[in-house]
Write an enzyme that holds these catalytic residues in place. Structure first.
Site, PDB file in Angstrom:
ATOM      1  N   ARG A 140       0.818  -1.227   0.000  1.00  0.00           N
ATOM      2  CA  ARG A 140       0.000   0.000   0.000  1.00  0.00           C
ATOM      3  C   ARG A 140       0.846   1.268   0.000  1.00  0.00           C
ATOM      4  O   ARG A 140       0.445   2.289   0.560  1.00  0.00           O
ATOM      5  CB  ARG A 140      -0.947   0.047   1.203  1.00  0.00           C
ATOM      6  CG  ARG A 140      -2.091  -0.927   1.148  1.00  0.00           C
ATOM      7  CD  ARG A 140      -3.276  -0.370   0.357  1.00  0.00           C
ATOM      8  NE  ARG A 140      -4.244  -1.417   0.122  1.00  0.00           N
ATOM      9  CZ  ARG A 140      -5.352  -1.615   0.852  1.00  0.00           C
ATOM     10  NH1 ARG A 140      -5.637  -0.806   1.837  1.00  0.00           N
ATOM     11  NH2 ARG A 140      -6.158  -2.601   0.581  1.00  0.00           N
TER      12      ARG A 140
ATOM     13  N   TYR B 294     -14.542 -12.285  -0.618  1.00  0.00           N
ATOM     14  CA  TYR B 294     -15.271 -11.031  -0.885  1.00  0.00           C
ATOM     15  C   TYR B 294     -16.459 -11.274  -1.806  1.00  0.00           C
ATOM     16  O   TYR B 294     -17.526 -10.692  -1.636  1.00  0.00           O
ATOM     17  CB  TYR B 294     -14.330  -9.979  -1.485  1.00  0.00           C
ATOM     18  CG  TYR B 294     -13.353  -9.414  -0.479  1.00  0.00           C
ATOM     19  CD1 TYR B 294     -13.718  -8.372   0.368  1.00  0.00           C
ATOM     20  CD2 TYR B 294     -12.062  -9.934  -0.356  1.00  0.00           C
ATOM     21  CE1 TYR B 294     -12.836  -7.853   1.303  1.00  0.00           C
ATOM     22  CE2 TYR B 294     -11.163  -9.429   0.578  1.00  0.00           C
ATOM     23  CZ  TYR B 294     -11.554  -8.386   1.407  1.00  0.00           C
ATOM     24  OH  TYR B 294     -10.684  -7.889   2.342  1.00  0.00           O
TER      25      TYR B 294
ATOM     26  N   ASP C 101      -6.633  -2.903  -7.604  1.00  0.00           N
ATOM     27  CA  ASP C 101      -7.145  -3.564  -6.407  1.00  0.00           C
ATOM     28  C   ASP C 101      -7.456  -5.014  -6.736  1.00  0.00           C
ATOM     29  O   ASP C 101      -7.761  -5.345  -7.885  1.00  0.00           O
ATOM     30  CB  ASP C 101      -8.410  -2.870  -5.894  1.00  0.00           C
ATOM     31  CG  ASP C 101      -8.721  -3.306  -4.464  1.00  0.00           C
ATOM     32  OD1 ASP C 101      -8.148  -2.718  -3.531  1.00  0.00           O
ATOM     33  OD2 ASP C 101      -9.493  -4.264  -4.281  1.00  0.00           O
TER      34      ASP C 101
ATOM     35  N   ARG D 259      -3.518   6.614   0.779  1.00  0.00           N
ATOM     36  CA  ARG D 259      -4.076   7.823   1.408  1.00  0.00           C
ATOM     37  C   ARG D 259      -3.137   8.576   2.329  1.00  0.00           C
ATOM     38  O   ARG D 259      -3.406   9.717   2.666  1.00  0.00           O
ATOM     39  CB  ARG D 259      -5.353   7.446   2.173  1.00  0.00           C
ATOM     40  CG  ARG D 259      -6.508   7.141   1.250  1.00  0.00           C
ATOM     41  CD  ARG D 259      -7.616   6.406   1.978  1.00  0.00           C
ATOM     42  NE  ARG D 259      -7.142   5.088   2.370  1.00  0.00           N
ATOM     43  CZ  ARG D 259      -7.923   4.133   2.878  1.00  0.00           C
ATOM     44  NH1 ARG D 259      -9.195   4.357   3.075  1.00  0.00           N
ATOM     45  NH2 ARG D 259      -7.420   2.952   3.196  1.00  0.00           N
TER      46      ARG D 259
ATOM     47  N   ARG E  33      -6.707  11.093  -6.527  1.00  0.00           N
ATOM     48  CA  ARG E  33      -7.968  10.360  -6.394  1.00  0.00           C
ATOM     49  C   ARG E  33      -9.158  11.317  -6.550  1.00  0.00           C
ATOM     50  O   ARG E  33     -10.153  10.989  -7.200  1.00  0.00           O
ATOM     51  CB  ARG E  33      -8.058   9.650  -5.047  1.00  0.00           C
ATOM     52  CG  ARG E  33      -9.248   8.697  -4.984  1.00  0.00           C
ATOM     53  CD  ARG E  33      -9.425   8.061  -3.627  1.00  0.00           C
ATOM     54  NE  ARG E  33      -9.658   9.073  -2.599  1.00  0.00           N
ATOM     55  CZ  ARG E  33      -9.938   8.814  -1.330  1.00  0.00           C
ATOM     56  NH1 ARG E  33     -10.006   7.566  -0.926  1.00  0.00           N
ATOM     57  NH2 ARG E  33     -10.129   9.772  -0.462  1.00  0.00           N
TER      58      ARG E  33
END
Ligand code: CP3
Length: 336
Positions: free
Chosen positions: A21, A144, A71, A25, A34
């Site tokens: 990562r 998921y 992702d 952010r 973004r």
């Protein structure tokens, strides 16, 4: 490329380093890009902006590898399953009821922008910086798809694995084939090696771990290596615990990503000689910084000395990590 040399078994020193990562952010320039894209999924499917965020942490910290910005859930989305990211809550998908709602033929068209991102990043990266392509491991992606959300419990997936094992096996079969095509396309577009994120490998009991994690990983890796001779594959069977040795021995991975709890010395004991390790500083220490981070990083470096090792965290960077701590960590690694 130092990363590929380490993957080839050379004890490169100081070890090559990158962080899971690393694009994200905690970087103000990521948040700005973004916002320009509109939302996270649009960012993943916009080659110019996805390439930009892939390169941002390389420019800032000089990591030895870039990881494609995308992702693991882009693949189920490409297969036709709806995907959205609920603000502050993580991913949401309509829980999969039937394989008939998936369309493997359309997937390459949907993920085509990701391949364009790979081409652009490879063209712009310094020659010594490796580009890592990736996909989720099929068991993790299936979690998921079947539960429709994260959280780490995945009650429906775990129940289905007992009550409808044929359905779960069929989902894994479709996902494995789709993952092979998806990673193969990334390699053809310019990825220098690939990584399989089995982030939820550790929720399954041993027998299911063998069937749902090890067997599909082995098949994907064998097929990829047959198609792309010399390709190196990093596996990340998070929370595998005592199954780590079997995972390393039976999947054919070149390197194993270690989660935060795993002691490198113990991993060396249970994995076949020649296994390369990646990891595994606690991401919380990267947030806290200070003496605790310095000491833990130095201790890990001392344990890895003399071995082919790739420095990384045990899981992804969190959004609250101060950039100065990342710079400091890189300084410690470079002066090892
Ligand atoms: O820099 C990189 O590491 C490359 C890009 C990358 C992302 N996700 C970007 C991302 C990679 C390799 C992933 C892998 C991924 N995605 C995993 C496996 C690794 C792991 O962390 O266990 C998983 C389980 C996912 C699914 C996923 N994506 C979740 C659960 C979430 C929400 C949690 C969160 O942190 O918000 C995401 C979102 C996501 N993926 C973000 C990023 C940068 C945050 C999105 C945003 O900008 O708001």
């Amino acid at each position: 490329m130092k990363l590929l040399q380490a993957l080839n078994g050379e004890p490169i020193w100081p070890p090559p380093a990158w962080l899971m990562r690393q694009a994200g952010r905690y970087l103000p320039e990521y948040r700005a890009t973004r916002a320009q894209a509109g939302d996270f999924i649009s960012l993943c499917l916009n080659p110019a902006l996805a390439a930009e965020v892939t390169l941002q942490p390389i420019r800032k910290f000089g990591f030895d590898a870039a990881i494609l910005f995308s992702d693991i859930l882009i693949l189920p989305m490409a297969l036709g399953q709806g995907l959205r990211f609920a603000e502050g809550e993580g991913p949401r998908l309509p829980p999969l009821e039937s394989l008939s709602t998936l369309d493997t033929a359309r997937a390459p068209g949907v993920y085509a922008p990701v391949m364009e991102t790979v081409r652009r990043v490879r063209a712009e990266l310094p020659a010594e910086t490796a580009l890592i392509g990736f996909a989720g491991g099929p068991a993790t992606v299936a979690c998921y798809m079947l539960d429709g959300e994260g959280g780490g419990e995945f009650p429906r997936t775990r129940r289905l694995a007992y009550e409808q094992p044929g359905f779960v096996a069929a989902v894994l079969e479709v996902l494995s084939e789709a993952t092979i095509a998806y990673l193969s396309a990334q390699v053809e577009a310019g990825a220098d090696c690939v990584m399989l994120f089995e982030s939820w490998a550790g929720i399954f009991p041993a027998a299911q771990f063998r069937e749902l994690v090890i067997a599909p990983n082995r098949r994907i890796i064998a097929t990829l290596k047959a198609r792309h001779p010399g390709l190196k594959v990093i596996g990340f069977p998070r929370l595998a615990g005592l199954m780590l040795g079997e995972y390393a021995r039976n999947t054919g991975v070149d390197a194993v990503g270690l989660d935060t709890v795993t002691d490198l010395a113990k991993a060396i004991d249970v994995c076949p000689p020649g296994t390369v390790f990646q990891g595994n500083l606690d991401p919380l220490l990267l947030k806290l910084g200070g003496v605790a981070m310095d000491e833990a990083a130095r201790k890990l470096l001392a344990q890895a000395r003399g071995r082919p090792h790739i420095f990384n965290l045990g899981h992804g960077i969190t959004p609250d990590v101060p950039e100065a701590n990342v710079a400091r960590l890189m300084e410690i690694i470079r002066s090892a």
